[in-house]
Design a protein around this motif. Structure first.
Motif, mmCIF file in Angstrom:
data_model
loop_
_atom_site.group_PDB
_atom_site.id
_atom_site.type_symbol
_atom_site.label_atom_id
_atom_site.label_comp_id
_atom_site.label_asym_id
_atom_site.label_seq_id
_atom_site.Cartn_x
_atom_site.Cartn_y
_atom_site.Cartn_z
ATOM 1 N N TYR A 176 -44.348 25.714 14.199
ATOM 2 C CA TYR A 176 -44.414 27.078 13.651
ATOM 3 C C TYR A 176 -45.280 27.172 12.387
ATOM 4 C CZ TYR A 176 -42.831 31.558 11.763
ATOM 5 O OH TYR A 176 -42.791 32.833 11.260
ATOM 6 N N VAL B 30 -48.881 29.277 11.742
ATOM 7 C CA VAL B 30 -48.924 30.628 11.175
ATOM 8 C C VAL B 30 -49.396 30.682 9.721
ATOM 9 C CG1 VAL B 30 -47.124 31.393 12.758
ATOM 10 C CG2 VAL B 30 -46.482 30.596 10.473
ATOM 11 N N GLY C 167 -49.473 40.701 14.787
ATOM 12 C CA GLY C 167 -49.156 39.394 15.336
ATOM 13 C C GLY C 167 -50.385 38.521 15.547
ATOM 14 N N SER C 168 -50.169 37.208 15.484
ATOM 15 C CA SER C 168 -51.216 36.239 15.790
ATOM 16 C C SER C 168 -51.017 35.758 17.216
ATOM 17 C CB SER C 168 -51.140 35.036 14.839
ATOM 18 O OG SER C 168 -51.365 35.430 13.505
ATOM 19 N N ARG D 9 -49.825 28.453 23.460
ATOM 20 C CA ARG D 9 -48.879 27.420 23.047
ATOM 21 C C ARG D 9 -47.903 27.093 24.168
ATOM 22 N NH1 ARG D 9 -48.685 23.550 19.036
ATOM 23 N NH2 ARG D 9 -46.533 23.111 18.418
ATOM 24 N N ARG E 296 -49.406 33.743 23.181
ATOM 25 C CA ARG E 296 -48.063 33.873 22.600
ATOM 26 C C ARG E 296 -48.198 34.520 21.229
ATOM 27 N NH1 ARG E 296 -43.557 29.041 22.210
ATOM 28 N NH2 ARG E 296 -41.860 30.321 21.385
ATOM 29 N N TYR F 18 -47.071 35.436 17.475
ATOM 30 C CA TYR F 18 -46.298 35.056 16.287
ATOM 31 C C TYR F 18 -46.486 36.162 15.255
ATOM 32 C CZ TYR F 18 -46.103 30.313 18.245
ATOM 33 O OH TYR F 18 -45.886 29.224 19.053
ATOM 34 N N LYS F 19 -45.398 36.735 14.786
ATOM 35 C CA LYS F 19 -45.531 37.799 13.787
ATOM 36 C C LYS F 19 -44.472 37.644 12.701
ATOM 37 C CE LYS F 19 -42.864 41.108 16.580
ATOM 38 N NZ LYS F 19 -42.907 42.432 17.245
ATOM 39 N N HIS F 20 -44.765 38.224 11.552
ATOM 40 C CA HIS F 20 -43.879 38.129 10.392
ATOM 41 C C HIS F 20 -43.341 39.507 10.045
ATOM 42 C CE1 HIS F 20 -45.342 34.064 9.766
ATOM 43 N NE2 HIS F 20 -46.580 34.521 9.831
#
Length: 368
Positions: free
Chosen positions: A194, A198, A250-251, A255, A261, A263-265
Motif C-alpha cells: 500500500y 500511494v 483515485g490512483s 495490482r 485497481r 487507490y484513494k484517500h
C-alpha cells in the motif's frame, strides 16, 4: 468512563507519542557484555586464588577442567540435537524435499558454528596435552564420570525438563533480529502492498483535487496508530470533531491481476472551537493503519491467541519497523506522518492532529 488517570497526570514517559508511551528501540549487546564481564570476573577470581597459593598444579587443574567441560558440553549439545533428527526424519519429504542435507542443516548447525568449532578444537588439544604430560594425574575415573555426565546425561535432562527453552526476552530478540514477528510481517506487507504505491503519488493526487488542493496545508498522509489496534469504520466515531468530507481523485494501479485497481484517500476536516465561539477548520489526508486491525482481531480470536501484553508489544514493534522501513524509502520521505495514539477516552485525535499542524507551521516559520 475509563479508570485510567487523565492524560496530563500520567508519568512523563507514558505521555510520549500522544499517550502511546515510548516506542521500542532495537535491542543491543548489553546481555552479551554482561556475560563477558561475569566470565572475566569469575576467571580472574580463580587465577588470583591459585596465584596466592603459588600452585602451578592448580592452574593446570583449572585449564584441564575448563577444557574438559567445554568439550563435553559441545559434544553433549550435538548429541541432544542429534535426537531431533529422529523426529525430522518423519517429515523428510514434507519439510525437507526428501534431502538428508537439509535435515542435518536444520538440526545440527549452529549460528556461530566456526567459533564453537575453534573452542571445541582448542579444548580437545588442551586435553590431549595434559593427558600426555600428566597422564597419571588426569586420567582417572572422576574425570571420566564428569565428562560422561556432561556429554550424555545432563544435556538430555535439561532438554526434558524444559530448561533449554529460550526465555520470552530471548524469543523476542530472535524474532526481531530475523524479522519473524507478526508485527514486522504486517509492517512489510503494509509498506509493499500500500504505502510504497500511494505515497509517491500523494502530492499529485492532492493537486488534482479542485475541492481540497488549497485547503490541505500539509501534503502528507497522516496515519493513525492506536495502541489498542482497534480501527473504527469512521474516525468520527473516535472523535466527533474529525469528519470525513470527501475523497482525493483515485490512483489507478495494476495490482495482483486486477487491472486499474483504484487507490484513494479520504480527506478529513477537524473542527476546533475558538474561545469566541467560532470554529476553526483544518484539513488532513487521514486514515488508520488498517494492518493493525489484524492484530486486534487476533487478540479476540481463540484460534490465534494474542494476549493484551503480546498485542501491545506487537503494535510497538509494528510502529518501530514501519518507521525504519519508511525512513529508508526515498520516494516516501516527507509524504507521511505516523501518529501513535493511546486510544483512551482522554486521548483526542483532533487535539493531536492540530498540535502536529501547529508544530509543523512553527518549524516552517523558523526555517524562513
Amino acid at each position: 468512563m475509563s479508570g485510567r488517570p487523565p492524560y496530563g497526570t500520567l508519568p512523563l514517559a507514558q505521555q510520549e507519542n500522544n499517550g502511546f508511551r515510548p516506542l521500542l528501540r532495537p535491542r543491543g549487546k548489553t546481555a552479551t557484555i554482561a556475560s563477558v564481564v561475569i566470565a572475566v570476573i569469575g576467571g580472574t577470581m580463580l587465577l588470583f586464588a591459585v596465584k596466592e597459593k603459588e600452585d602451578r598444579e592448580g592452574i593446570h587443574f583449572i585449564l584441564f577442567i575448563a577444557a574438559l567441560l567445554t568439550l563435553s558440553l559441545v559434544l553433549g549439545e550435538l548429541l541432544r540435537r542429534f535426537c531431533l533428527v529422529f523426529e525430522e526424519i518423519r517429515h523428510k519429504y514434507t519439510r525437507y524435499e526428501g534431502k538428508w542435507r537439509l535435515i542435518f542443516k536444520a538440526t545440527l548447525t549452529f549460528e556461530h558454528g566456526k567459533c564453537i568449532l575453534v573452542a571445541a578444537t582448542a579444548s580437545a588439544l588442551t586435553l590431549i596435552f595434559f593427558l600426555f604430560e600428566h597422564y597419571e594425574v588426569f586420567c582417572c575415573s572422576p574425570y571420566v564420570i564428569l565428562f560422561s555426565l556432561n556429554c550424555f546425561v545432563i544435556p538430555q535432562l535439561l532438554f526434558l525438563l524444559g530448561l533449554r527453552q529460550p526465555s520470552t526476552a530471548e524469543r523476542s530478540e530472535i524474532n526481531e533480529r530475523e524479522n519473524k514477528n507478526v508485527a514486522e510481517g504486517l509492517a512489510w506487507s503494509y509498506y509493499f502492498g500500500y504505502l510504497k504505491l500511494v505515497l509517491p503519488r500523494l502530492e499529485r493526487q492532492i493537486a488534482k483535487s479542485e475541492q481540497f488542493r488549497f485547503k490541505i496545508k500539509h501534503k502528507r498522509l497522516f496515519i493513525l496508530l492506536p495502541k489498542s489496534c482497534y480501527t473504527y469504520p469512521e474516525i468520527a466515531e473516535a472523535d466527533y470533531r474529525v469528519k470525513s468530507v470527501g475523497n482525493l481523485p483515485g490512483s489507478k494501479i495494476n495490482r495482483g491481476g486486477i487491472k486499474d485497481r483504484i487507490y484513494k484517500h479520504t480527506v478529513h476536516r477537524v473542527e476546533m472551537l475558538r474561545p469566541d465561539g467560532t470554529t476553526e477548520e483544518y484539513y488532513f489526508v487521514l486514515e488508520y493503519a488498517t494492518a493493525l486491525m489484524s492484530l486486534y482481531q487476533m487478540s479476540q480470536n481463540a484460534a490465534a491467541p494474542l494476549s493484551y501484553q503480546d498485542r501491545t508489544n506487537q503494535v510497538e514493534m509494528f510502529i518501530s519497523k514501519l518507521t525504519d522501513i519508511l525512513k529508508s524509502c526515498e520516494e516516501c520521505r516527507g509524504k507521511y506522518e505516523l501518529v501513535p495514539i493511546s486510544g483512551d477516552e482522554s486521548d483526542k485525535i483532533a487535539d493531536v492532529l492540530v498540535g502536529i499542524h501547529n508544530r509543523k507551521l512553527n518549524e516552517e516559520v523558523e526555517l524562513l
